[in-house]
Motif scaffolding. Structure first.
Motif, PDB file in Angstrom:
ATOM      1  N   ILE A 134     -13.270  57.788 -51.128  1.00  0.00           N
ATOM      2  CA  ILE A 134     -12.689  56.681 -51.893  1.00  0.00           C
ATOM      3  C   ILE A 134     -12.278  57.111 -53.304  1.00  0.00           C
ATOM      4  CG2 ILE A 134     -13.748  54.834 -50.550  1.00  0.00           C
ATOM      5  CD1 ILE A 134     -15.985  54.665 -52.547  1.00  0.00           C
ATOM      6  N   TRP A 135     -12.257  58.419 -53.543  1.00  0.00           N
ATOM      7  CA  TRP A 135     -11.733  58.998 -54.787  1.00  0.00           C
ATOM      8  C   TRP A 135     -10.227  58.762 -54.820  1.00  0.00           C
ATOM      9  CZ3 TRP A 135     -13.680  60.171 -59.171  1.00  0.00           C
ATOM     10  CH2 TRP A 135     -13.245  61.218 -59.987  1.00  0.00           C
ATOM     11  N   ASN A 136      -9.683  58.457 -55.981  1.00  0.00           N
ATOM     12  CA  ASN A 136      -8.256  58.109 -56.032  1.00  0.00           C
ATOM     13  C   ASN A 136      -7.345  59.311 -56.305  1.00  0.00           C
ATOM     14  OD1 ASN A 136      -8.734  58.486 -58.827  1.00  0.00           O
ATOM     15  ND2 ASN A 136      -7.249  56.902 -59.381  1.00  0.00           N
ATOM     16  N   PHE A 137      -7.914  60.491 -56.166  1.00  0.00           N
ATOM     17  CA  PHE A 137      -7.105  61.701 -56.290  1.00  0.00           C
ATOM     18  C   PHE A 137      -7.429  62.605 -55.112  1.00  0.00           C
ATOM     19  CE2 PHE A 137      -6.406  66.081 -57.661  1.00  0.00           C
ATOM     20  CZ  PHE A 137      -5.106  66.012 -58.132  1.00  0.00           C
ATOM     21  N   GLU A 138      -6.441  62.970 -54.339  1.00  0.00           N
ATOM     22  CA  GLU A 138      -6.660  63.779 -53.139  1.00  0.00           C
ATOM     23  C   GLU A 138      -6.279  65.227 -53.393  1.00  0.00           C
ATOM     24  OE1 GLU A 138      -8.361  64.806 -50.553  1.00  0.00           O
ATOM     25  OE2 GLU A 138      -8.066  62.804 -49.737  1.00  0.00           O
ATOM     26  N   GLU A 139      -7.095  66.118 -52.865  1.00  0.00           N
ATOM     27  CA  GLU A 139      -6.810  67.554 -52.914  1.00  0.00           C
ATOM     28  C   GLU A 139      -7.025  68.090 -51.506  1.00  0.00           C
ATOM     29  OE1 GLU A 139      -8.059  71.574 -55.433  1.00  0.00           O
ATOM     30  OE2 GLU A 139      -9.138  69.698 -55.725  1.00  0.00           O
ATOM     31  N   PHE A 140      -5.960  68.493 -50.856  1.00  0.00           N
ATOM     32  CA  PHE A 140      -6.048  68.898 -49.462  1.00  0.00           C
ATOM     33  C   PHE A 140      -6.493  70.354 -49.372  1.00  0.00           C
ATOM     34  CE2 PHE A 140      -3.102  65.332 -49.463  1.00  0.00           C
ATOM     35  CZ  PHE A 140      -3.627  64.549 -48.459  1.00  0.00           C
ATOM     36  N   THR A 141      -7.788  70.552 -49.463  1.00  0.00           N
ATOM     37  CA  THR A 141      -8.326  71.906 -49.395  1.00  0.00           C
ATOM     38  C   THR A 141      -9.733  71.849 -48.815  1.00  0.00           C
ATOM     39  OG1 THR A 141      -8.670  73.942 -50.694  1.00  0.00           O
ATOM     40  CG2 THR A 141      -9.310  71.859 -51.716  1.00  0.00           C
ATOM     41  N   PHE A 142     -10.299  73.012 -48.519  1.00  0.00           N
ATOM     42  CA  PHE A 142     -11.623  73.058 -47.901  1.00  0.00           C
ATOM     43  C   PHE A 142     -12.302  74.373 -48.247  1.00  0.00           C
ATOM     44  CE2 PHE A 142      -8.485  74.614 -44.866  1.00  0.00           C
ATOM     45  CZ  PHE A 142      -9.024  75.812 -44.449  1.00  0.00           C
ATOM     46  N   PHE A 143     -13.616  74.401 -48.071  1.00  0.00           N
ATOM     47  CA  PHE A 143     -14.399  75.622 -48.213  1.00  0.00           C
ATOM     48  C   PHE A 143     -14.635  76.229 -46.830  1.00  0.00           C
ATOM     49  CE2 PHE A 143     -16.432  73.719 -52.216  1.00  0.00           C
ATOM     50  CZ  PHE A 143     -15.630  74.467 -53.061  1.00  0.00           C
ATOM     51  N   ASP A 144     -14.216  77.439 -46.612  1.00  0.00           N
ATOM     52  CA  ASP A 144     -14.576  78.261 -45.452  1.00  0.00           C
ATOM     53  C   ASP A 144     -13.977  77.791 -44.131  1.00  0.00           C
ATOM     54  OD1 ASP A 144     -16.248  79.729 -47.228  1.00  0.00           O
ATOM     55  OD2 ASP A 144     -17.828  78.252 -46.916  1.00  0.00           O
ATOM     56  N   GLU A 145     -14.208  76.542 -43.755  1.00  0.00           N
ATOM     57  CA  GLU A 145     -13.729  76.009 -42.475  1.00  0.00           C
ATOM     58  C   GLU A 145     -13.088  74.647 -42.714  1.00  0.00           C
ATOM     59  OE1 GLU A 145     -13.887  77.784 -39.801  1.00  0.00           O
ATOM     60  OE2 GLU A 145     -15.314  79.332 -40.381  1.00  0.00           O
ATOM     61  N   ILE A 146     -12.153  74.267 -41.840  1.00  0.00           N
ATOM     62  CA  ILE A 146     -11.425  73.017 -42.060  1.00  0.00           C
ATOM     63  C   ILE A 146     -12.304  71.779 -41.919  1.00  0.00           C
ATOM     64  CG2 ILE A 146      -9.196  73.996 -41.411  1.00  0.00           C
ATOM     65  CD1 ILE A 146      -9.503  72.678 -38.680  1.00  0.00           C
ATOM     66  N   ASP A 147     -13.505  71.923 -41.343  1.00  0.00           N
ATOM     67  CA  ASP A 147     -14.403  70.772 -41.248  1.00  0.00           C
ATOM     68  C   ASP A 147     -15.239  70.600 -42.521  1.00  0.00           C
ATOM     69  OD1 ASP A 147     -16.104  72.932 -40.986  1.00  0.00           O
ATOM     70  OD2 ASP A 147     -17.253  72.076 -39.325  1.00  0.00           O
ATOM     71  N   ARG A 148     -14.870  71.309 -43.594  1.00  0.00           N
ATOM     72  CA  ARG A 148     -15.579  71.196 -44.876  1.00  0.00           C
ATOM     73  C   ARG A 148     -14.589  70.881 -45.998  1.00  0.00           C
ATOM     74  NH1 ARG A 148     -18.915  76.815 -44.001  1.00  0.00           N
ATOM     75  NH2 ARG A 148     -19.236  76.483 -41.770  1.00  0.00           N
ATOM     76  N   PRO A 149     -13.872  69.754 -45.881  1.00  0.00           N
ATOM     77  CA  PRO A 149     -12.907  69.410 -46.924  1.00  0.00           C
ATOM     78  C   PRO A 149     -13.614  68.941 -48.194  1.00  0.00           C
ATOM     79  CG  PRO A 149     -13.084  67.620 -45.354  1.00  0.00           C
ATOM     80  CD  PRO A 149     -13.937  68.736 -44.818  1.00  0.00           C
ATOM     81  N   TYR A 150     -12.941  69.093 -49.323  1.00  0.00           N
ATOM     82  CA  TYR A 150     -13.467  68.549 -50.575  1.00  0.00           C
ATOM     83  C   TYR A 150     -12.297  68.114 -51.445  1.00  0.00           C
ATOM     84  CZ  TYR A 150     -12.218  72.949 -52.925  1.00  0.00           C
ATOM     85  OH  TYR A 150     -11.530  74.031 -53.451  1.00  0.00           O
ATOM     86  N   ASN A 151     -12.530  67.136 -52.294  1.00  0.00           N
ATOM     87  CA  ASN A 151     -11.525  66.730 -53.266  1.00  0.00           C
ATOM     88  C   ASN A 151     -12.069  66.669 -54.688  1.00  0.00           C
ATOM     89  OD1 ASN A 151     -13.045  64.427 -52.855  1.00  0.00           O
ATOM     90  ND2 ASN A 151     -11.350  63.143 -52.161  1.00  0.00           N
ATOM     91  N   ILE A 152     -13.330  67.061 -54.864  1.00  0.00           N
ATOM     92  CA  ILE A 152     -13.913  67.238 -56.195  1.00  0.00           C
ATOM     93  C   ILE A 152     -14.564  68.620 -56.225  1.00  0.00           C
ATOM     94  CG2 ILE A 152     -15.575  66.407 -57.893  1.00  0.00           C
ATOM     95  CD1 ILE A 152     -15.281  63.619 -56.712  1.00  0.00           C
ATOM     96  N   ASP A 153     -14.021  69.514 -57.021  1.00  0.00           N
ATOM     97  CA  ASP A 153     -14.531  70.879 -57.125  1.00  0.00           C
ATOM     98  C   ASP A 153     -15.568  70.924 -58.248  1.00  0.00           C
ATOM     99  OD1 ASP A 153     -14.955  73.622 -57.301  1.00  0.00           O
ATOM    100  OD2 ASP A 153     -12.844  74.117 -57.027  1.00  0.00           O
ATOM    101  N   LEU A 154     -16.781  71.368 -57.915  1.00  0.00           N
ATOM    102  CA  LEU A 154     -17.871  71.385 -58.891  1.00  0.00           C
ATOM    103  C   LEU A 154     -18.049  72.733 -59.586  1.00  0.00           C
ATOM    104  CD1 LEU A 154     -20.587  69.440 -56.851  1.00  0.00           C
ATOM    105  CD2 LEU A 154     -19.248  68.555 -58.781  1.00  0.00           C
ATOM    106  N   ARG A 155     -17.351  73.745 -59.144  1.00  0.00           N
ATOM    107  CA  ARG A 155     -17.633  75.097 -59.627  1.00  0.00           C
ATOM    108  C   ARG A 155     -17.502  75.244 -61.139  1.00  0.00           C
ATOM    109  NH1 ARG A 155     -13.997  78.337 -55.338  1.00  0.00           N
ATOM    110  NH2 ARG A 155     -12.759  76.431 -55.613  1.00  0.00           N
ATOM    111  N   ASN A 156     -16.535  74.579 -61.741  1.00  0.00           N
ATOM    112  CA  ASN A 156     -16.359  74.692 -63.190  1.00  0.00           C
ATOM    113  C   ASN A 156     -17.409  73.908 -63.973  1.00  0.00           C
ATOM    114  OD1 ASN A 156     -14.088  76.345 -62.939  1.00  0.00           O
ATOM    115  ND2 ASN A 156     -12.682  74.604 -62.873  1.00  0.00           N
TER     116      ASN A 156
END
Length: 225
Positions: A134-156
Protein backbone atom coordinates in the motif's frame (compact mmCIF):
# COMPACT_ATOMS: atom_id res chain seq x y z
CA UNK A 1 59.33 -17.70 23.24
CA UNK A 2 58.56 -20.30 20.60
CA UNK A 3 55.47 -21.40 22.52
CA UNK A 4 54.31 -17.79 22.69
CA UNK A 5 54.62 -17.39 18.92
CA UNK A 6 52.65 -20.60 18.37
CA UNK A 7 49.93 -19.39 20.75
CA UNK A 8 49.67 -16.03 18.96
CA UNK A 9 49.36 -17.80 15.60
CA UNK A 10 46.61 -20.07 16.94
CA UNK A 11 44.67 -17.12 18.36
CA UNK A 12 45.04 -15.17 15.11
CA UNK A 13 43.78 -18.14 13.09
CA UNK A 14 40.79 -18.55 15.39
CA UNK A 15 39.98 -14.85 15.06
CA UNK A 16 40.05 -15.09 11.28
CA UNK A 17 37.68 -18.04 11.34
CA UNK A 18 35.20 -16.25 13.58
CA UNK A 19 35.23 -12.97 11.68
CA UNK A 20 35.14 -14.33 8.14
CA UNK A 21 31.83 -13.93 6.28
CA UNK A 22 32.20 -17.01 4.12
CA UNK A 23 32.80 -20.69 4.68
CA UNK A 24 33.54 -23.64 2.49
CA UNK A 25 30.55 -25.94 2.64
CA UNK A 26 30.89 -29.72 2.47
CA UNK A 27 30.81 -29.69 -1.34
CA UNK A 28 33.50 -27.02 -1.56
CA UNK A 29 31.13 -24.18 -2.47
CA UNK A 30 31.44 -20.90 -0.57
CA UNK A 31 28.71 -20.22 1.98
CA UNK A 32 28.06 -16.55 2.85
CA UNK A 33 26.51 -16.38 6.30
CA UNK A 34 24.95 -13.58 8.29
CA UNK A 35 27.50 -12.09 10.70
CA UNK A 36 26.92 -9.90 13.76
CA UNK A 37 26.97 -6.64 11.79
CA UNK A 38 24.25 -8.06 9.51
CA UNK A 39 22.17 -9.35 12.40
CA UNK A 40 22.07 -5.83 13.88
CA UNK A 41 19.96 -4.88 10.85
CA UNK A 42 17.73 -7.97 10.81
CA UNK A 43 14.33 -8.07 12.51
CA UNK A 44 14.52 -10.20 15.66
CA UNK A 45 10.85 -10.03 16.64
CA UNK A 46 9.45 -13.56 16.63
CA UNK A 47 6.71 -13.41 14.00
CA UNK A 48 4.67 -16.63 14.19
CA UNK A 49 2.52 -17.96 11.31
CA UNK A 50 -1.19 -17.04 11.69
CA UNK A 51 -0.34 -14.33 14.22
CA UNK A 52 -2.31 -11.11 13.70
CA UNK A 53 -0.52 -7.75 13.88
CA UNK A 54 -3.00 -4.89 14.33
CA UNK A 55 -2.55 -1.25 13.31
CA UNK A 56 -5.08 1.36 14.47
CA UNK A 57 -5.47 4.99 13.40
CA UNK A 58 -6.62 8.05 15.35
CA UNK A 59 -10.23 7.43 14.26
CA UNK A 60 -10.38 3.90 15.67
CA UNK A 61 -10.11 2.18 12.29
CA UNK A 62 -7.96 -0.95 12.17
CA UNK A 63 -5.89 -2.83 9.60
CA UNK A 64 -4.73 -6.38 10.32
CA UNK A 65 -1.57 -8.07 9.06
CA UNK A 66 -1.63 -11.88 9.22
CA UNK A 67 1.76 -13.60 9.40
CA UNK A 68 2.18 -16.08 6.54
CA UNK A 69 5.76 -17.19 7.19
CA UNK A 70 8.98 -16.30 8.98
CA UNK A 71 11.90 -18.31 7.68
CA UNK A 72 15.68 -18.15 7.78
CA UNK A 73 17.47 -20.63 5.57
CA UNK A 74 20.37 -21.34 3.24
CA UNK A 75 19.82 -20.76 -0.46
CA UNK A 76 21.92 -21.49 -3.52
CA UNK A 77 23.17 -18.82 -5.89
CA UNK A 78 23.32 -20.10 -9.47
CA UNK A 79 24.84 -18.65 -12.62
CA UNK A 80 22.55 -17.92 -15.55
CA UNK A 81 21.74 -20.80 -17.85
CA UNK A 82 23.18 -21.06 -21.34
CA UNK A 83 21.45 -19.77 -24.45
CA UNK A 84 20.95 -23.37 -25.54
CA UNK A 85 18.84 -23.99 -22.44
CA UNK A 86 21.42 -25.50 -20.09
CA UNK A 87 20.96 -25.00 -16.36
CA UNK A 88 23.01 -22.65 -14.21
CA UNK A 89 25.99 -23.66 -12.10
CA UNK A 90 25.91 -23.46 -8.31
CA UNK A 91 28.30 -20.64 -7.42
CA UNK A 92 27.70 -20.19 -3.69
CA UNK A 93 25.31 -20.62 -0.78
CA UNK A 94 23.97 -17.68 1.19
CA UNK A 95 21.77 -16.91 4.19
CA UNK A 96 18.38 -15.30 3.70
CA UNK A 97 15.56 -14.38 6.08
CA UNK A 98 12.11 -13.64 4.68
CA UNK A 99 9.03 -12.62 6.66
CA UNK A 100 5.73 -12.44 4.79
CA UNK A 101 2.42 -11.01 6.01
CA UNK A 102 -0.99 -10.74 4.37
CA UNK A 103 -3.01 -7.55 4.79
CA UNK A 104 -6.37 -9.12 5.60
CA UNK A 105 -8.45 -6.12 4.49
CA UNK A 106 -6.75 -6.16 1.08
CA UNK A 107 -8.21 -9.59 0.20
CA UNK A 108 -5.28 -10.32 -2.10
CA UNK A 109 -2.93 -13.02 -0.83
CA UNK A 110 -0.39 -12.97 -3.66
CA UNK A 111 3.27 -12.11 -3.21
CA UNK A 112 2.89 -8.74 -4.92
CA UNK A 113 0.24 -7.77 -2.36
CA UNK A 114 1.96 -9.20 0.71
CA UNK A 115 4.08 -7.28 3.16
CA UNK A 116 7.56 -8.79 2.90
CA UNK A 117 10.65 -8.12 4.99
CA UNK A 118 13.66 -9.45 3.06
CA UNK A 119 17.24 -9.93 4.29
CA UNK A 120 19.93 -11.57 2.18
CA UNK A 121 23.70 -12.20 2.12
CA UNK A 122 23.88 -13.24 -1.55
CA UNK A 123 27.16 -12.54 -3.36
CA UNK A 124 28.60 -11.84 0.12
CA UNK A 125 26.71 -8.52 0.23
CA UNK A 126 24.08 -7.78 2.88
CA UNK A 127 20.78 -6.60 1.42
CA UNK A 128 17.54 -5.66 3.14
CA UNK A 129 14.27 -4.17 1.99
CA UNK A 130 10.50 -4.09 2.39
CA UNK A 131 7.69 -4.89 0.03
CA UNK A 132 4.84 -2.70 1.28
CA UNK A 133 1.93 -3.10 -1.14
CA UNK A 134 0.00 0.00 0.00
CA UNK A 135 3.07 2.24 -0.45
CA UNK A 136 2.30 4.97 -2.97
CA UNK A 137 5.59 4.63 -4.80
CA UNK A 138 6.34 1.47 -6.78
CA UNK A 139 9.77 0.13 -7.64
CA UNK A 140 9.70 -2.95 -9.83
CA UNK A 141 12.72 -4.78 -8.51
CA UNK A 142 13.63 -7.74 -6.30
CA UNK A 143 16.44 -9.31 -4.29
CA UNK A 144 17.91 -12.54 -5.71
CA UNK A 145 14.67 -14.15 -6.94
CA UNK A 146 11.48 -12.73 -8.45
CA UNK A 147 9.45 -13.99 -5.47
CA UNK A 148 11.27 -11.42 -3.27
CA UNK A 149 10.05 -8.06 -4.57
CA UNK A 150 10.62 -4.86 -2.62
CA UNK A 151 9.67 -1.22 -3.03
CA UNK A 152 11.46 0.23 0.01
CA UNK A 153 15.24 -0.25 0.00
CA UNK A 154 16.72 -0.20 3.51
CA UNK A 155 20.40 -0.52 2.64
CA UNK A 156 21.15 3.20 2.79
CA UNK A 157 19.52 3.38 6.23
CA UNK A 158 21.43 0.57 7.94
CA UNK A 159 24.11 2.89 9.30
CA UNK A 160 21.92 5.95 9.74
CA UNK A 161 21.05 7.50 13.10
CA UNK A 162 18.11 5.75 14.75
CA UNK A 163 15.55 7.38 17.04
CA UNK A 164 13.30 6.16 19.86
CA UNK A 165 9.53 6.18 19.55
CA UNK A 166 6.78 5.23 21.99
CA UNK A 167 3.89 3.69 20.08
CA UNK A 168 0.80 2.70 22.05
CA UNK A 169 2.83 2.25 25.22
CA UNK A 170 5.75 0.30 23.74
CA UNK A 171 9.19 1.88 23.29
CA UNK A 172 10.97 1.13 20.02
CA UNK A 173 14.67 1.98 20.00
CA UNK A 174 15.92 1.67 16.41
CA UNK A 175 13.48 3.68 14.29
CA UNK A 176 13.95 5.40 10.95
CA UNK A 177 11.38 7.48 9.08
CA UNK A 178 10.94 6.84 5.37
CA UNK A 179 9.09 9.21 3.03
CA UNK A 180 7.99 8.31 -0.48
CA UNK A 181 8.31 11.90 -1.66
CA UNK A 182 4.85 11.83 -3.25
CA UNK A 183 1.33 12.71 -2.15
CA UNK A 184 -0.34 10.97 -5.08
CA UNK A 185 -1.89 7.48 -4.69
CA UNK A 186 -0.58 4.67 -6.89
CA UNK A 187 -3.12 2.71 -8.95
CA UNK A 188 -3.88 -0.83 -7.76
CA UNK A 189 -2.44 -3.35 -10.20
CA UNK A 190 -3.53 -6.63 -8.59
CA UNK A 191 -7.18 -6.12 -7.71
CA UNK A 192 -6.55 -5.35 -4.04
CA UNK A 193 -9.15 -3.39 -2.08
CA UNK A 194 -7.06 -0.90 -0.09
CA UNK A 195 -5.76 2.22 -1.81
CA UNK A 196 -2.01 2.48 -2.31
CA UNK A 197 -1.82 5.83 -0.54
CA UNK A 198 0.78 5.42 2.24
CA UNK A 199 3.61 7.93 1.88
CA UNK A 200 5.39 7.73 5.24
CA UNK A 201 6.64 4.66 7.12
CA UNK A 202 8.19 4.41 10.57
CA UNK A 203 10.40 1.33 10.58
CA UNK A 204 12.02 -0.24 13.62
CA UNK A 205 15.05 -2.41 12.82
CA UNK A 206 14.09 -4.91 15.54
CA UNK A 207 10.35 -5.17 14.80
CA UNK A 208 9.53 -3.85 11.35
CA UNK A 209 6.85 -1.28 10.49
CA UNK A 210 5.53 0.36 13.65
CA UNK A 211 3.53 3.15 12.02
CA UNK A 212 2.48 4.29 8.57
CA UNK A 213 0.78 7.50 7.49
CA UNK A 214 -1.35 7.97 4.39
CA UNK A 215 -2.01 10.97 2.21
CA UNK A 216 -5.49 11.37 3.77
CA UNK A 217 -3.97 12.24 7.14
CA UNK A 218 -4.57 8.89 8.84
CA UNK A 219 -1.76 7.65 11.10
CA UNK A 220 -1.81 3.89 11.61
CA UNK A 221 0.09 2.73 14.71
CA UNK A 222 0.93 -0.83 15.71
CA UNK A 223 -0.65 -2.38 18.80
CA UNK A 224 2.38 -4.26 20.12
CA UNK A 225 1.80 -7.69 21.63
Amino acid sequence: MKKLVVLINVLFYAFCLNSCTKENYSDGVNYYKFVDSDKNNIINYNYVPNQIITYENQFGEKIHFKVISNETKRFGDYSSGTFSGGGGILESYYDSKIIRLEIIENEANIIEEQVSYIFSKSENKFKNGIKFPIWNFEEFTFFDEIDRPYNIDLRNLNNSTKIEMNINGHLFNKVVIINSGSDIPKPNAWGALLPNNVNKVYYDFEFGIIQFNDIDGKNWKVIYR
